[in-house]
Design a protein around this motif. Structure first.
Motif, PDB file in Angstrom:
ATOM      1  N   VAL A 384      10.908   1.703  -3.765  1.00 23.74           N
ATOM      2  CA  VAL A 384       9.642   2.410  -3.537  1.00 23.74           C
ATOM      3  C   VAL A 384       8.798   1.650  -2.523  1.00 23.74           C
ATOM      4  O   VAL A 384       8.276   2.230  -1.570  1.00 23.74           O
ATOM      5  N   VAL A 385       8.714   0.330  -2.722  1.00 23.99           N
ATOM      6  CA  VAL A 385       7.887  -0.478  -1.825  1.00 23.99           C
ATOM      7  C   VAL A 385       8.409  -0.360  -0.400  1.00 23.99           C
ATOM      8  O   VAL A 385       7.643  -0.101   0.538  1.00 23.99           O
ATOM      9  N   ASN A 386       9.744  -0.481  -0.258  1.00 19.71           N
ATOM     10  CA  ASN A 386      10.309  -0.369   1.081  1.00 19.71           C
ATOM     11  C   ASN A 386      10.106   1.033   1.644  1.00 19.71           C
ATOM     12  O   ASN A 386       9.860   1.194   2.838  1.00 19.71           O
ATOM     13  N   GLY A 387      10.211   2.027   0.780  1.00 20.95           N
ATOM     14  CA  GLY A 387       9.999   3.414   1.202  1.00 20.95           C
ATOM     15  C   GLY A 387       8.592   3.626   1.728  1.00 20.95           C
ATOM     16  O   GLY A 387       8.387   4.297   2.741  1.00 20.95           O
ATOM     17  N   VAL A 388       7.629   3.032   1.053  1.00 23.02           N
ATOM     18  CA  VAL A 388       6.233   3.180   1.490  1.00 23.02           C
ATOM     19  C   VAL A 388       6.031   2.455   2.813  1.00 23.02           C
ATOM     20  O   VAL A 388       5.404   2.973   3.740  1.00 23.02           O
ATOM     21  N   ILE A 389       6.621   1.265   2.909  1.00 20.16           N
ATOM     22  CA  ILE A 389       6.433   0.482   4.135  1.00 20.16           C
ATOM     23  C   ILE A 389       7.112   1.184   5.311  1.00 20.16           C
ATOM     24  O   ILE A 389       6.542   1.311   6.393  1.00 20.16           O
ATOM     25  N   SER A 390       8.330   1.700   5.082  1.00 18.04           N
ATOM     26  CA  SER A 390       9.062   2.332   6.180  1.00 18.04           C
ATOM     27  C   SER A 390       8.560   3.740   6.451  1.00 18.04           C
ATOM     28  O   SER A 390       8.829   4.306   7.509  1.00 18.04           O
ATOM     29  N   SER A 392       9.361   6.416   4.569  1.00 18.50           N
ATOM     30  CA  SER A 392      10.259   7.451   4.069  1.00 18.50           C
ATOM     31  C   SER A 392       9.659   8.148   2.852  1.00 18.50           C
ATOM     32  O   SER A 392       9.965   9.297   2.563  1.00 18.50           O
ATOM     33  N   ILE A 393       8.787   7.437   2.151  1.00 19.09           N
ATOM     34  CA  ILE A 393       8.067   8.074   1.049  1.00 19.09           C
ATOM     35  C   ILE A 393       6.744   8.587   1.601  1.00 19.09           C
ATOM     36  O   ILE A 393       6.035   7.875   2.323  1.00 19.09           O
ATOM     37  N   LYS A 394       6.456   9.850   1.299  1.00 22.96           N
ATOM     38  CA  LYS A 394       5.266  10.462   1.903  1.00 22.96           C
ATOM     39  C   LYS A 394       4.050  10.424   0.981  1.00 22.96           C
ATOM     40  O   LYS A 394       2.917  10.508   1.442  1.00 22.96           O
ATOM     41  N   GLY A 395       4.313  10.365  -0.292  1.00 25.28           N
ATOM     42  CA  GLY A 395       3.178  10.386  -1.217  1.00 25.28           C
ATOM     43  C   GLY A 395       3.380   9.412  -2.369  1.00 25.28           C
ATOM     44  O   GLY A 395       4.514   9.163  -2.795  1.00 25.28           O
ATOM     45  N   LEU A 396       2.299   8.839  -2.818  1.00 28.66           N
ATOM     46  CA  LEU A 396       2.398   7.897  -3.942  1.00 28.66           C
ATOM     47  C   LEU A 396       1.261   8.156  -4.919  1.00 28.66           C
ATOM     48  O   LEU A 396       0.096   8.193  -4.544  1.00 28.66           O
ATOM     49  N   ILE A 397       1.645   8.368  -6.170  1.00 23.92           N
ATOM     50  CA  ILE A 397       0.644   8.503  -7.227  1.00 23.92           C
ATOM     51  C   ILE A 397       0.785   7.270  -8.108  1.00 23.92           C
ATOM     52  O   ILE A 397       1.858   7.019  -8.647  1.00 23.92           O
ATOM     53  N   THR A 398      -0.276   6.471  -8.210  1.00 25.48           N
ATOM     54  CA  THR A 398      -0.186   5.273  -9.047  1.00 25.48           C
ATOM     55  C   THR A 398      -0.997   5.484 -10.317  1.00 25.48           C
ATOM     56  O   THR A 398      -2.082   6.059 -10.283  1.00 25.48           O
ATOM     57  N   VAL A 399      -0.459   5.034 -11.425  1.00 26.60           N
ATOM     58  CA  VAL A 399      -1.140   5.172 -12.706  1.00 26.60           C
ATOM     59  C   VAL A 399      -1.143   3.826 -13.430  1.00 26.60           C
ATOM     60  O   VAL A 399      -0.082   3.294 -13.747  1.00 26.60           O
ATOM     61  N   THR A 411       0.314  -7.066   1.636  1.00 29.60           N
ATOM     62  CA  THR A 411      -0.308  -6.764   2.929  1.00 29.60           C
ATOM     63  C   THR A 411       0.482  -5.687   3.670  1.00 29.60           C
ATOM     64  O   THR A 411      -0.070  -4.698   4.146  1.00 29.60           O
ATOM     65  N   GLU A 412       1.797  -5.897   3.721  1.00 30.69           N
ATOM     66  CA  GLU A 412       2.647  -4.900   4.367  1.00 30.69           C
ATOM     67  C   GLU A 412       2.548  -3.566   3.646  1.00 30.69           C
ATOM     68  O   GLU A 412       2.448  -2.510   4.254  1.00 30.69           O
ATOM     69  N   PHE A 413       2.585  -3.654   2.322  1.00 27.65           N
ATOM     70  CA  PHE A 413       2.540  -2.455   1.509  1.00 27.65           C
ATOM     71  C   PHE A 413       1.247  -1.693   1.755  1.00 27.65           C
ATOM     72  O   PHE A 413       1.249  -0.470   1.900  1.00 27.65           O
ATOM     73  N   ALA A 414       0.141  -2.437   1.861  1.00 31.05           N
ATOM     74  CA  ALA A 414      -1.158  -1.795   2.054  1.00 31.05           C
ATOM     75  C   ALA A 414      -1.173  -1.016   3.359  1.00 31.05           C
ATOM     76  O   ALA A 414      -1.722   0.094   3.436  1.00 31.05           O
ATOM     77  N   GLU A 415      -0.543  -1.583   4.402  1.00 35.42           N
ATOM     78  CA  GLU A 415      -0.492  -0.868   5.687  1.00 35.42           C
ATOM     79  C   GLU A 415       0.249   0.452   5.538  1.00 35.42           C
ATOM     80  O   GLU A 415      -0.210   1.503   5.979  1.00 35.42           O
ATOM     81  N   GLY A 416       1.410   0.370   4.894  1.00 36.93           N
ATOM     82  CA  GLY A 416       2.199   1.588   4.666  1.00 36.93           C
ATOM     83  C   GLY A 416       1.452   2.569   3.790  1.00 36.93           C
ATOM     84  O   GLY A 416       1.484   3.781   4.009  1.00 36.93           O
ATOM     85  N   TYR A 417       0.750   2.025   2.812  1.00 41.99           N
ATOM     86  CA  TYR A 417       0.043   2.865   1.839  1.00 41.99           C
ATOM     87  C   TYR A 417      -1.035   3.693   2.527  1.00 41.99           C
ATOM     88  O   TYR A 417      -1.225   4.870   2.236  1.00 41.99           O
ATOM     89  N   GLN A 418      -1.725   3.056   3.471  1.00 44.56           N
ATOM     90  CA  GLN A 418      -2.807   3.773   4.145  1.00 44.56           C
ATOM     91  C   GLN A 418      -2.285   4.895   5.030  1.00 44.56           C
ATOM     92  O   GLN A 418      -3.017   5.814   5.365  1.00 44.56           O
ATOM     93  N   LYS A 419      -0.995   4.773   5.437  1.00 38.32           N
ATOM     94  CA  LYS A 419      -0.427   5.802   6.310  1.00 38.32           C
ATOM     95  C   LYS A 419       0.162   6.965   5.525  1.00 38.32           C
ATOM     96  O   LYS A 419       0.618   7.954   6.104  1.00 38.32           O
ATOM     97  N   LEU A 420       0.199   6.850   4.209  1.00 42.93           N
ATOM     98  CA  LEU A 420       0.806   7.904   3.400  1.00 42.93           C
ATOM     99  C   LEU A 420       0.063   9.215   3.566  1.00 42.93           C
ATOM    100  O   LEU A 420      -1.144   9.231   3.791  1.00 42.93           O
ATOM    101  N   GLU A 421       0.820  10.321   3.433  1.00 44.21           N
ATOM    102  CA  GLU A 421       0.157  11.623   3.512  1.00 44.21           C
ATOM    103  C   GLU A 421      -0.652  11.884   2.253  1.00 44.21           C
ATOM    104  O   GLU A 421      -1.673  12.541   2.280  1.00 44.21           O
ATOM    105  N   MET A 422      -0.112  11.393   1.158  1.00 44.36           N
ATOM    106  CA  MET A 422      -0.843  11.593  -0.092  1.00 44.36           C
ATOM    107  C   MET A 422      -0.924  10.270  -0.842  1.00 44.36           C
ATOM    108  O   MET A 422       0.105   9.641  -1.103  1.00 44.36           O
ATOM    109  N   SER A 423      -2.105   9.823  -1.117  1.00 43.59           N
ATOM    110  CA  SER A 423      -2.237   8.616  -1.938  1.00 43.59           C
ATOM    111  C   SER A 423      -3.252   8.914  -3.031  1.00 43.59           C
ATOM    112  O   SER A 423      -4.415   9.187  -2.760  1.00 43.59           O
ATOM    113  N   LEU A 424      -2.764   8.923  -4.241  1.00 45.73           N
ATOM    114  CA  LEU A 424      -3.591   9.271  -5.392  1.00 45.73           C
ATOM    115  C   LEU A 424      -3.500   8.138  -6.394  1.00 45.73           C
ATOM    116  O   LEU A 424      -2.407   7.734  -6.787  1.00 45.73           O
ATOM    117  N   ALA A 425      -4.648   7.598  -6.763  1.00 45.29           N
ATOM    118  CA  ALA A 425      -4.644   6.482  -7.713  1.00 45.29           C
ATOM    119  C   ALA A 425      -5.393   6.871  -8.975  1.00 45.29           C
ATOM    120  O   ALA A 425      -6.534   7.340  -8.905  1.00 45.29           O
TER     121      ALA A 425
END
Lengths: 1021, 444
Positions: A384-390, A392-399, A411-425
């Motif tokens: 998942v982490v690599n998917g977010v960074i690369s 390939s994962i478009k949306g992430l819902i964290t609970v 840090t790397e993850f945060a960069e990828g996370y901000q580029k996601l189409e959907m980020s829901l926490a």
């Protein structure tokens, strides 16, 4: 004639530019009045519109106004309910059974509420499963009243209503159709949530569920899954084990999510001359190591070898002393047969498999009813982490997780996370992840939520709300119900799930009342992570070499651990936990690198005490590959294996954390590959760190006879108690006499045989130093939090402290012998230094000893502290004038002085300084003001309530009804409280026990608190 | 800021009152007599309407009044004139069993049922037709003009009051005038006599000059010493007395947001204290009753009886206070339902214990069986509640010293009682002897 001679007081003064002299000169008049700053600027003074006369007028007016205002009392308003709920009687506490399951701590609890406010967490004795109420669970009630919580849902940083939020999410989910979305959650271990998530993923097939544990147990889970087919952790019953060997596993701490202290303590109390034998091989000094009969410091690299040797391999390549210990341990394990238990915390699957295979025939392991409190798989999370960074994962819902804080490559993850189409926490706070997420769903605290958990297979627990949601929050499950088009609320859904499966015809109301249900009904839980890939063997191939990096030359073996206070860091904004001193280092408000004395010397790292007694330590930078964690303070830890270092996770949080509580450094960047063992390099950094450490006294200065009595099982079994638990002797008419003799007493005895007489028994063999009692005491008695600066000045307000002592030799006995043979002056030096390589450790909870002949009472000029007939030393705060004579005269140093007003004071901006935080205060105990002495009252409000309840019902008090907060919180049964005038009471039996002794009995204070001597099982055969 | 009348004034108050009373006793008595007349007159109207109505009134109060009022909608509709509105035979059927009538599909019955929120009326098969006639005779009585009567009453009482105050000041003014005249006359007489004497050549003997008394006093050092000691002592005594009453709010009777009369509830209607303050039996707090407790009764009592009104507080005043309750609890008396809009009442707390003193009501009420009046005074006679006890520590301690613990009936004390009586041979124990004076029992 004036003389030009220069007189000097010390050699230092002769040196030019001596820092010490400079510092002393600077400190002579510390607070210089800034007159120049104030009066120096003539122009500003003249241009000021306030003349001297005006100033005097203002002063006069305010003084007069204040005086006049003081003449009349304030008008107090009382606002009753409009419609009073049937179950609430103002002034009477209600208890609800509930369950805490935050992904790290799982525990069945009782929630004490007053007028609809939860004010304290207690253990739920009805529940018999792995969950335990540790210090964090007890403190969780304060996290409910955290003023930094999210107050409602947010879209792109703007507050919105829930319908708006739902529309936005529905729209987004439609847009995202077919794109990869990951639902990254904590471990819920919840049958209903599991069912709900599968319904959600069925509706949105592009969503897949991945579980992420900030502190991973993946290796152990994989090993168990390979062998038994279920993704779970084996449960252990340490009371059934006669020989326990632990290789790095801190099973009295947070090892594999469960605390095993209760079972362990049962096996540690000598019964019929027998008790378990516990051998610990570890790098950091842990609670478990402190309790072990034999502790062998060993670096993680050595631990790998030790585990192999114990499970059949050879002990070659290990230093002689370790090899010897391993051989003996191995022999004992073999001899114990099915009553042997081997546990390890090495993170790789191979090591975990070795231990699991070894325990296959042990009676102490339970594989049929394993624990479900950890589910994450490292490889899945990594994907998942690599998917977010690369991308390939478009949306992430964290609970319930905060990956932007807790991932090693955040840090790397945060960069990828901000580029996601959907980020829901889904988050309770604007944490690191939520502050980057486009959509934030505010979730309630567990005390405001419904829920269920299967902590251990076959045991089901329920969570119920004990207060209406404080903010506009909605729990994750309700949101999912909404989004899957289900019109039910989660309560109905939960009840339906239970009625249709778990309850099996049983009563829902009974289950909710108990908060716990043991049932053999199989509930299909969603199979997550690795299991979904099929029954294939996991990671075995790759992980054989998982720890191969340890064999690299140079560097230090770092062991990352979770501290008793903060755990994985979820409750970092909780001042009670921040101020809870670590049981080993006794430092609060910090994490730090623990380093062995030898390594410290090699790296030129120092710990030193400054003039006011506080502890300072050097800084280091820790390097791991490209990752550098800078300015980590160092504590030189006795017992730390040479070549190893330790650092606690969970600190260094910044987001949604009050400034005072942004303590320590974030160690998660070092948690590469979710392995708690790393090879790092260390270099000294400049500067000194200021610690808030409450115990500088490390050894007992050869007085262990008076403070902690300790003996071996062999002596305990064979010798008379006068040999190992002798009563101190004093002089009477030039001949020795026992201090318990009436003639040795200069005071007349108290009449305390009629009515109740309270005693508290503390078994030092069962006490693991876990700190739950300290937090329970905080909650029950409104003990204030004073902050790091004050703790550093030893002004902590804990009514109950857990002293930790190291021996100056390998054992306390050796310490006494060494000191006796030394000349007086040498012994003063030696006494200060613990045996750095491998000291003996002892924990001792100390609160007011409630002396029958209390030294504090006789010196109080206003009789504010006095003796009660029920054995309690009473403290009338309103009478106290703050001379502090009592604290000076107390041999136990348990009295605490309110140097400041700690409530409603901006200088101490903790829970007592905001309306929300004050909701946790116990209305039956008053909040002390400045200038007043306070101390443990033996929870007189609780004993008085018990007496009143009995009077009201017209019945005698039963044994076990009398409780104190600490005894109530003690899971191991180390603390037992009761009435010694009740002939059938447990505490009276304990008082008659051979191991009973009083702290500093030779001073003749006749305390009502007594201890049980430590027995160590030293048999090596 | 809360204000307490000077406590020391209380001791002088009876004396002042006595003087006041003696001066104007005649006027006060003269005011009382006319005030009673209107009440009697209105009673006369009620009985004057005929035998049927009188029996009907009794029946109405026994059977109907729980849900019906004459002129106001309660649970059921207002009943005045109901006998003229409906057919008598239909009314018999309705009262005997309204549900049967509705079930039978009677159009009028169904309509009535739906108009009244489908509230089911109790069936009264036991009432004979004569009884029903009696009741209807009562309900069909024309409405008396209470507004006019009450108006007249207030008018007369006001006039009486005004007259009283006017005459008082007139009397005082007259007396003062007479006194002044007397003084002037005396002055004039002496002057005239002096002048006559001078004219007649009478010579006054010059008085021998003596040391003034204050000079003599100053010169007598012993007297000065004694006097200053006395002065210091008495100053100390009064200063101590004054200081000790700081923060003691005995007699504190604040104005409450709703004028709730304990006299009417606990006194006239003899409602047990614990009925409303139920938590006093099981909790540390006596508990201010929540408003739903008030509504248990006041759902049906929307106004006070005319007899409840006193000179000081009129019926309109009390009815207004009940209306305040309705507003606070969100009850719409016209619609007879809750609106859901509530406004919690902010009562002013009268008995304030400091935070450091722990007091438990249930200990005293349930375990010790102490009457509420012991500490709260004759609460059933208080129109406005005031703090009766000083609530000082000395007051607590004194009671703990003097009161015996009821050992006999409580199983809890059985063991202690046995041990103590064996040891000391005593049968009775005060609270103090049981450890009730220890600091920690109340301060934690």
């Amino acid at each position: 004639m004036a003389s030009n001679k220069k007189y000097w007081k010390s050699v230092e003064e002769l040196k030019e530019d001596s820092t010490i002299v400079k510092a002393l000169q600077d400190n002579e008049f510390v607070t210089e009045i800034p007159t120049d700053e104030f009066l120096g600027d003539k122009e500003a003074l003249e241009s000021s519109s306030t003349t001297r006369r005006d100033f005097l007028k203002y002063v006069g007016f305010t003084t007069a106004a204040a005086t006049l205002a003081a003449c009349e009392g304030p008008v107090v308003k009382s606002i009753p309910y409009v419609v009073q709920p049937d179950e609430i009687v103002p002034g009477v506490a209600n208890y609800y059974a509930s369950t805490m399951a935050d992904g790290f701590d799982f525990a069945n609890v009782l929630v004490k509420t007053r007028e609809g406010r939860p004010i304290k967490i207690e253990r739920n004795d009805l529940a018999v499963n792995g969950g335990s109420a540790n210090a964090r669970v007890h403190a969780s009630v304060l996290s409910l009243y955290d003023k930094n919580r999210l107050t409602g849902p947010m879209l792109d940083g703007a507050a919105v209503t829930w319908p708006e939020f739902d529309t936005a999410v529905a729209q987004k989910m439609n847009e995202m159709a077919g794109k990869d979305i990951v639902l990254l959650t904590q471990t819920f271990a919840s049958p209903s949530t599991s069912k709900l998530i599968s319904e959600f993923t069925a509706k949105y097939p592009n969503v897949r569920h991945v579980v992420y544990d900030a502190v991973s147990c993946s290796g152990a889970l994989d090993a168990f899954q390979n062998k038994y087919g279920t993704r779970a952790l084996p449960d252990y019953d340490f009371s059934k084990a006669e020989v326990i060997v632990s290789v790095g596993a801190d099973f009295l701490g947070d090892w594999q999510g469960g605390s095993y202290s209760k079972g362990y303590a049962q096996g540690r109390i000598p019964k019929n001359g027998k008790m378990s034998r516990h051998i610990q091989f570890e790098a950091n000094l842990t609670l478990t190591g402190g309790k072990a009969d034999k502790r062998v410091p060993a670096t993680p690299s050595q631990q790998v070898e030790i585990l192999k040797a114990l499970t059949g391999g050879s002990a070659s390549g290990l230093p002689a002393n370790i090899a010897d210990a391993v051989a003996k341990a191995k022999a004992q394990l073999q001899k114990a047969g099915s009553k042997a238990l081997l546990v390890t915390n090495l993170p790789d699957v191979a090591s975990q498999t070795l231990a699991l295979n070894f325990n296959a025939n042990s009676e102490a392991i339970d594989v049929n009813r394993p624990l479900l409190t950890r589910q994450a798989s490292n490889s899945e999370v990594m994907n998942v982490v690599n998917g977010v960074i690369s991308g390939s994962i478009k949306g992430l819902i964290t609970v319930g997780v905060d990956p932007v804080y807790s991932l090693p490559n955040a840090t790397e993850f945060a960069e990828g996370y901000q580029k996601l189409e959907m980020s829901l926490a889904f988050a309770m706070k604007q944490d690191a992840t939520a502050s980057l997420a486009k959509m934030v769903a505010a979730t309630p605290h567990y005390l405001e939520s419904w829920g269920d958990a299967q902590i251990k297979k076959g045991t089901y627990s329920l969570t119920q709300p004990t207060i209406r949601p404080l903010f506009n929050t909605r729990q994750f499950q309700d949101s999912i119900l909404q989004w899957t088009g289900n019109t039910q609320n989660y309560y109905d859904y939960l009840k339906e799930t239970w009625t249709s499966s778990v309850l099996a015809g049983g009563s829902w109301s009974q289950a909710l009342h108990d908060g716990f249900l043991a049932s053999d009904v199989e509930v299909t839980m969603e199979q997550v992570n690795a299991a979904a890939e099929g029954a294939g063997v996991i990671e075995e191939g790759t992980s054989n070499g998982a720890l191969s990096f340890l064999s690299q030359e140079g560097g230090y073996d770092l062991t990352l651990y979770t501290s008793v206070g903060l755990g994985d860091g979820q409750q970092a904004n909780n001042p009670w936990l921040q101020e809870l001193p670590d049981p080993i280092t006794r430092a609060s408000w910090d994490n730090y690198l623990t380093v062995s004395a030898a390594d410290a010397e090699a790296l030129d790292l120092v710990n030193e005490h400054v003039s006011n007694g506080a502890l300072n330590g050097s800084y280091v930078n820790i390097k791991l590959g490209n990752v550098v964690v800078e300015n980590v303070p160092v504590i030189i830890q006795p017992g730390q294996a040479k070549g190893s270092v330790g650092l606690a996770l969970g600190y260094g949080k910044k987001a949604a954390i009050q400034e005072e509580m942004q303590t320590g450094v974030n160690a998660y960047p070092l948690y590469q590959n979710f392995s708690n063992i790393q090879k790092v390099t260390i270099e000294k950094a400049s500067g000194m760190h200021e610690f808030a450490c409450v115990q500088l006294q490390s050894t007992m200065a050869g007085r262990s006879e008076d403070i902690i009595k300790e003996t071996t099982l062999e002596i305990f079994n064979t010798k008379d108690k006068s040999v190992w638990n002798s009563i101190p002797v004093t002089d009477y008419d030039h001949s020795p006499i026992s201090v318990r003799d009436k003639k040795a007493d200069i005071w007349s005895p108290f009449e305390d045989t009629v009515g109740h007489h309270f005693n508290l028994s503390i078994d030092l063999n069962a006490c693991t130093g876990c700190g739950a009692c300290v937090i329970a005491c905080h909650a029950e008695n409104n003990v204030p939090v004073v902050g790091k600066e004050e703790v550093r000045k030893f002004r902590d307000m804990h009514w109950l402290r857990i002293d930790r002592y190291y021996s100056a030799g390998e054992s306390f006995k050796e310490e006494i012998e060494t000191l006796e043979n030394l000349p007086a002056f040498d012994s003063y030096k030696v006494v200060e230094v613990p045996a750095y390589e491998n000291p003996q450790v002892a924990f001792q909870p100390v609160m007011c000893q409630h002396c029958n002949h209390a030294p504090c009472e006789t010196v109080c000029p206003v009789a504010a502290t006095s003796h009660g007939r029920q054995g309690q030393n009473q403290m009338a705060y309103n009478r106290c004038v703050g001379t502090r004579y009592c604290a000076n005269n107390c041999p136990y140093k348990v009295r605490r002085f309110n140097w400041f007003l700690y409530a409603e004071n901006d200088a101490f901006d903790f829970n007592m300084n905001n309306d929300l935080g004050r909701m946790v205060l116990n209305p039956d105990v008053n909040v002390r003001s400045r200038g007043v002495m306070e101390k443990c009252s033996l929870c007189i409000q609780m004993t008085q309530k018990t007496i009143l309840d009995a009077k009201r019902d017209g019945r005698p008090v039963k044994d076990g009804e009398f409780q104190t907060a600490c005894a109530n919180a003690c899971e191991t049964g180390a603390m037992v409280f009761g009435d010694v005038n009740d002939k059938d009471s447990e505490v009276l039996k304990l008082k008659g026990n051979d191991r009973m002794y009083h702290l500093l009995e030779n001073v003749g204070t006749k305390p009502n608190v007594f201890y049980h001597a430590i027995i160590k099982n030293t048999s090596e055969a | 800021m809360k204000k307490v009348n000077f406590i020391h004034l209380r001791s002088k108050l009876p004396l002042l009152l006595l003087v006041f009373l003696l001066t104007f006793s005649t006027t006060i008595y003269s005011q009382d007599a006319p005030a009673e007349t209107p009440t009697e007159a209105s009673a006369g109207v009620a009985t004057g309407a005929g035998g049927d109505a009188a029996a009907g009134e009794a029946l109405f109060k026994a059977n109907c009044a729980a849900c019906h009022k004459l002129d106001k909608k309660a649970v059921g509709p207002a009943l005045r004139g109901v006998g003229e509105k409906f057919d008598r035979d239909w009314l018999y059927k309705w009262i005997h069993n309204s549900q049967a009538l509705i079930a039978a599909g009677d159009a009028q019955a169904v309509k009535l049922f739906e108009e009244n929120n489908k509230a089911v009326m109790t069936a009264f098969p036991a009432l004979s037709e004569t009884d029903i006639d009696d009741i209807l005779a009562y309900t069909d009585q024309p409405k008396a003009d209470p507004v006019a009567a009450a108006g007249a009453e207030t008018a007369t009482s006001n006039a009486g009051n005004d007259g009283g105050s006017v005459s008082n000041s007139i009397v005082i003014a007259a007396l003062a005038l007479i006194f002044l005249l007397l003084v002037i006359m005396l002055f004039l007489v002496t002057n005239t006599l002096k002048r006559i004497a001078e004219a007649n050549g009478v010579v006054y003997e010059e008085k021998e000059k003596r040391t003034p008394i204050w000079k003599a006093f100053v010169q007598n050092q012993f007297l000065v010493l004694v006097f200053s000691i006395f002065l210091l002592l008495s100053a100390g005594y009064f200063a101590y007395g004054y200081m000790m009453q700081v923060g003691v709010d005995q007699g504190y009777a604040p104005v409450q947001p709703i004028h709730y009369s304990h006299k009417i509830h606990a006194g006239d209607n003899q409602i047990d204290c614990n009925f409303c303050h139920s938590s006093a039996r099981k909790s540390k707090h006596s508990g201010i009753p929540s408003l739903n407790v008030c509504m248990n009764c006041h759902k049906n009592i929307s106004e006070v009886a005319p007899e409840t009104a006193t000179e000081e507080y009129s019926k309109e005043f009390y009815d207004g206070e009940i209306a305040k309750l309705y507003k606070a609890v969100g009850w719409d008396p016209a619609e007879q339902k809750y609106t859901g809009k509530t406004e919690p009442v902010k009562w002013v707390r009268i008995h304030n214990l400091p935070d450091f003193a722990y007091f438990n009501h249930s200990q005293h009420v349930t375990v010790a069986g102490i009457a509420c009046q012991t500490c709260h005074g004759e609460i059933q006679e208080m129109e406005i509640v005031e703090q009766f006890a000083p609530l000082t520590m000395g007051w607590c301690i004194n009671c703990h010293r003097e009161t015996n613990v009821n050992l006999a009936t409580n199983e809890y004390y059985a063991k202690i009682h046995e041990e103590l009586s064996k040891k000391y041979g005593v049968e009775k124990l005060t609270i103090a002897e049981m450890g009730g004076l220890e600091c920690g029992k109340c301060h934690y």
